[in-house]
Design an enzyme around this catalytic site. Structure first.
Site, PDB file in Angstrom:
ATOM      1  N   ASP A 478      47.700  33.229  44.584  1.00 31.86           N
ATOM      2  CA  ASP A 478      48.687  33.307  45.668  1.00 31.86           C
ATOM      3  C   ASP A 478      47.983  33.430  47.025  1.00 31.86           C
ATOM      4  O   ASP A 478      46.797  33.779  47.097  1.00 31.86           O
ATOM      5  CB  ASP A 478      49.576  34.533  45.412  1.00 31.86           C
ATOM      6  CG  ASP A 478      50.945  34.440  46.052  1.00 31.86           C
ATOM      7  OD1 ASP A 478      51.152  33.546  46.884  1.00 31.86           O
ATOM      8  OD2 ASP A 478      51.809  35.282  45.732  1.00 31.86           O
ATOM      9  N   ASP A 548      59.687  30.021  46.623  1.00 31.88           N
ATOM     10  CA  ASP A 548      60.238  31.297  46.143  1.00 31.88           C
ATOM     11  C   ASP A 548      61.746  31.205  45.955  1.00 31.88           C
ATOM     12  O   ASP A 548      62.360  32.114  45.397  1.00 31.88           O
ATOM     13  CB  ASP A 548      59.918  32.421  47.136  1.00 31.88           C
ATOM     14  CG  ASP A 548      58.513  32.961  46.926  1.00 31.88           C
ATOM     15  OD1 ASP A 548      57.927  32.691  45.866  1.00 31.88           O
ATOM     16  OD2 ASP A 548      58.004  33.645  47.830  1.00 31.88           O
TER      17      ASP A 548
HETATM   18  C1  DGJ Z   1      54.730  35.162  46.753  1.00 28.65           C
HETATM   19  C2  DGJ Z   1      54.968  34.337  45.537  1.00 28.65           C
HETATM   20  O1  DGJ Z   1      55.526  33.112  45.883  1.00 28.65           O
HETATM   21  C3  DGJ Z   1      55.862  35.098  44.575  1.00 28.65           C
HETATM   22  O2  DGJ Z   1      56.156  34.304  43.468  1.00 28.65           O
HETATM   23  C4  DGJ Z   1      55.180  36.369  44.176  1.00 28.65           C
HETATM   24  O3  DGJ Z   1      54.029  36.090  43.439  1.00 28.65           O
HETATM   25  C5  DGJ Z   1      54.853  37.179  45.414  1.00 28.65           C
HETATM   26  N1  DGJ Z   1      54.123  36.424  46.373  1.00 28.65           N
HETATM   27  C6  DGJ Z   1      54.055  38.396  45.044  1.00 28.65           C
HETATM   28  O4  DGJ Z   1      53.635  39.098  46.131  1.00 28.65           O
END
Ligand code: DGJ
Length: 730
Positions: A478, A548
């Site tokens: 990430d 997300d």
């Molecule tokens: C952003 C990601 O897109 C989410 O799926 C998740 O992993 C969060 N970060 C965690 O902080």
């Protein structure tokens, strides 16, 4: 022969399947652009350059050299020598002067495709798949050599471009702009399509006709970004999914970029793509070489659909690598939307145990397992297990999950550092910062200086301890903030502007080490949702978290836009719980499954808490996914509906390469009262063949009729309903 050189005309012709790309060394030694588009015969096409029209060539009219430079279509235009259109290349030479002047010096043609030093790039699986042309241009006063690298793919309408710059002199030269591609089109009758957005609504397509002046998308955030994507299509005004000419451009890079079209005074269009020159600089010492990242160019004579399918084929076969390239990915369950930071060993085991019984194949432990992280305000950089949460340790947890017959995956955010971390206490100078200025926080975190090898080594060392300690088979990488105060504590002052590119090279270096040392690990890239959905990342991770926003209806838009350039099989897509955490919408569980099936497929919910009827539906949903995934991964994708134009429905298809079967997915967004069923025209079938639906084998439809007249789709009762229809050749 994909690439030929005509000595008499001094012209080069690249043939990529049904595409021609033609250049010519024009009077003065300038490398001119002659043609890009549908394949042309091997005739003398030099007349296309119009060298016999005013202002004429320098040989005939030296007193108007500047006018010549300002209208000659050029392959790699430089700043400062009379071409006042957007330039691709600029320098500050050893004397502090800023002009550059590149003239043809030599060329070579060879089979295959070269790798690019330190950079991701498409590749040929065999030398026969592609041919490469390198044209070296020289700036004698500045003592620079620029080698333009063009590769034409034999069976795809794809030409790639990159280049190297070599300092052949004895003085340092500052590179201030090194774009990777420039194409001068002989028309301004074009539309520009880009995919733009924000967090939770990434890659929404926008289209507008070109107009006089410059129009662009870019990023100066240190990543490709939520807001823009390094993809652009230029197309004729009449182009739609199936007709019209389209020129697609995609940058194989994950940092600052620019994609710009300029309509000039003569009604032509110059298009450029490359590393954004805002705050870019690179000091090239004597003998040193700089390599510019690759631009992929796709030509389609049959609309956007064909352009997308060409990108998809190229990326599935000639960009994505690793053990999972051609394999179905494990069906995962990720605990992010299920628990956020509020989990412990017991909770994860409960989820895994229940999930395993339903056929889910992997548990992914998301953010919050390390340091002392209970919210997003600490511990990035402390990649050791948070024992209070993971009582018994990671190894025991993974073994327990494995004992259910499930794989285990883990989340990292390796590029970041929290001010509240052991790492920051020890190495505050490792955060990207400008000495004497406060650091700007974002999500209460800073960005690590990945231009420094010692920083990367240290982070990788911590990651290795985790990976070597337990049977980890998947990583979600990430990245949740962008770069501010762009400077590095180890670079000398004349190299500070290199931080942006060096950062990206550092990320690639670590991803390269990770995927080389742990080839069995499935890497999924993510950046606060889909802020780094680009081909640079696809080279390392065969899948990327799309957004997300997991709401099925929002995903119609995001996945539509993403599919313009990127293969569906690379889109991270999950079934999540309702009301949806981003938009609060309630959608049927079945629809959420159908929409996620377009991508890698998985679940992101607390399976112990969802309604029993949803839980009961999971095994069937998984069977359906497994059945159709080979078609999604290897078939041709056709967009049938367009939810941006019609908010009542959407539909798309996957058709087997041999046209033996096809899957139609239809989503009714809003139910209409008092209408006949819809008639939808299918695409990509064999017009001469007959097809039947798996659910009603006795009823045969001709492929031609299904495509010309369509199939009727009775409207399901209710909003947000979806239907799958499987057609098999009789
Ligand atoms: C952003 C990601 O897109 C989410 O799926 C998740 O992993 C969060 N970060 C965690 O902080």
């Amino acid at each position: 022969m994909p690439i030929t050189y005509n000595e008499a005309a001094k012209s080069f012709k690249l043939t990529a399947k049904d595409t021609s790309y033609i250049m010519q060394v024009a009077p003065g030694g300038y490398l001119a652009h002659t043609y890009y588009g549908k394949a042309l015969p091997d005739d003398d096409l030099t007349y296309l350059l119009r060298l016999e029209e005013p202002p004429f060539t320098p040989e005939k009219n030296l007193r108007e050299l500047s006018s010549y430079m300002d209208c000659l279509p050029l392959e790699y235009p430089c700043f400062g020598i009379g071409d006042y259109r957007e330039h691709a290349f600029s320098i500050v030479d050893g004397n502090g002067a800023t002009a550059a002047d590149l003239r043809y010096s030599s060329h070579r043609i060879y089979d295959g495709k070269p790798a690019l030093e330190g950079l991701p790039a498409t590749f040929a699986n065999a030398p026969s798949e592609a041919q490469t042309l390198e044209i070296t241009l020289e700036d004698k006063p500045a003592q620079l050599e620029v080698t333009l690298i063009y590769t034409a793919f034999t069976d795809l309408d794809v030409i790639t471009r990159s280049l190297t710059v070599k300092n052949t002199g004895t003085d340092n030269v500052q590179l201030t702009r090194v774009y990777s591609a420039c194409v001068d089109f002989d028309t301004d009758e074009l539309d520009m399509i880009t995919v733009n957005g924000s967090w939770a609504r990434e890659r929404h397509p926008e289209r507008s006709p070109l107009h006089r002046g410059k129009q662009s998308v870019d990023s100066v955030k240190g990543e490709s970004s939520h807001q823009s994507n390094p993809f652009t299509a230029l197309c004729t005004h009449n182009a739609d999914e199936d007709t019209g000419e389209v020129f697609g451009f995609n940058f194989v890079y994950s940092g600052n970029f620019l994609s710009e079209a300029e309509v000039t005074q003569f009604g032509r269009t110059r298009y450029v793509m490359g590393i954004n020159s805002t705050d870019f600089g690179w000091l090239l010492g004597p003998g040193e070489i700089f390599t510019a990242p690759e631009v992929v160019m796709v030509y389609s004579d049959s609309g956007l659909g064909k352009m997308s399918r060409t990108f998809h084929d190229l990326y599935r076969n000639n960009l994505i690598r690793g053990e999972y390239r051609d394999k179905r990915r494990p069906i995962l369950i990720n605990n992010w939307e299920a628990t956020y930071f509020n989990f412990n060993t017991e909770k994860l085991i409960q989820i895994a145990e229940q999930a395993s019984k339903l056929g889910i194949e992997m548990l992914v432990m998301d953010d919050g397992w390390f340091g002392h992280r209970d919210s997003d305000n600490s511990s990035l950089g402390d990649w050791f297990v948070y024992e209070k949460k993971l009582e018994g340790g990671l190894k025991a947890l993974v073994e327990k999950v494995n004992s259910f017959g499930m794989k285990f995956g883990i989340w990292f955010e390796p590029e970041m550092i929290s001010p509240d971390s052991e790492l920051y206490k020890e190495h505050p100078d490792w955060a990207i910062q400008i000495k004497g200025r406060p650091l700007t926080m974002s999500r209460e975190q800073y960005v690590l200086d990945y231009s420094r090898k010692e920083v990367r080594d240290h982070i990788y060392g911590m990651m290795r301890k985790i990976l070597d300690n337990a049977n980890i088979e998947y990583i979600k990488w990430d990245m949740n903030r962008q770069i501010t105060e762009p400077a590095s504590n180890w670079l000398p002052k004349e190299r500070q502007r290199e931080i942006w590119h060096r950062y990206v090279l550092g990320v690639y270096d670590l991803m390269n080490r990770l995927t080389t040392d742990y080839p069995h690990i499935l890497l999924e890239n993510c950046s606060g949702g889909g802020a780094r959905f680009d081909p640079g990342m696809l080279y390392f991770s065969p899948q990327i978290w799309c957004s997300d926003d997991t709401d099925a209806i929002e995903r119609l838009k995001i996945q539509y836009g993403t599919s313009l350039c990127y293969p569906c099989s690379s889109m991270g897509a999950h079934v999540s719980d309702c009301p949806n955490h981003t938009v609060g919408r309630q959608t049927p569980f079945e629809t959420r499954g159908h929409v996620a099936m377009v991508g890698t497929f998985g679940y992101e919910l607390d399976v112990t808490k969802i309604p029993q009827e949803d839980r009961d539906a999971i095994p069937g949903q998984i069977e359906e996914f497994k059945k159709f995934n080979p078609l999604v991964r290897t078939g041709d994708h056709y967009r049938i509906g367009n939810v941006f134009e019609d908010d009542e429905w959407d539909a798309w298809m996957f058709v087997a390469k041999d046209k033996s079967e096809a899957l139609l997915e239809f989503v009714q967004v809003l139910r209409r009262p008092n209408y006949h069923s819809r008639r939808i025209k299918l695409k990509g079938l064999d017009p001469a063949a007959y097809y039947y639906e798996e659910s009603a084998p006795d009823r045969k439809y001709s492929g031609a009729a299904l495509m010309q007249a369509g199939i009727t789709v009775p409207e399901p009762w209710g909003d947000f309903r979806s239907v799958l229809r499987h057609f098999i050749r009789a």
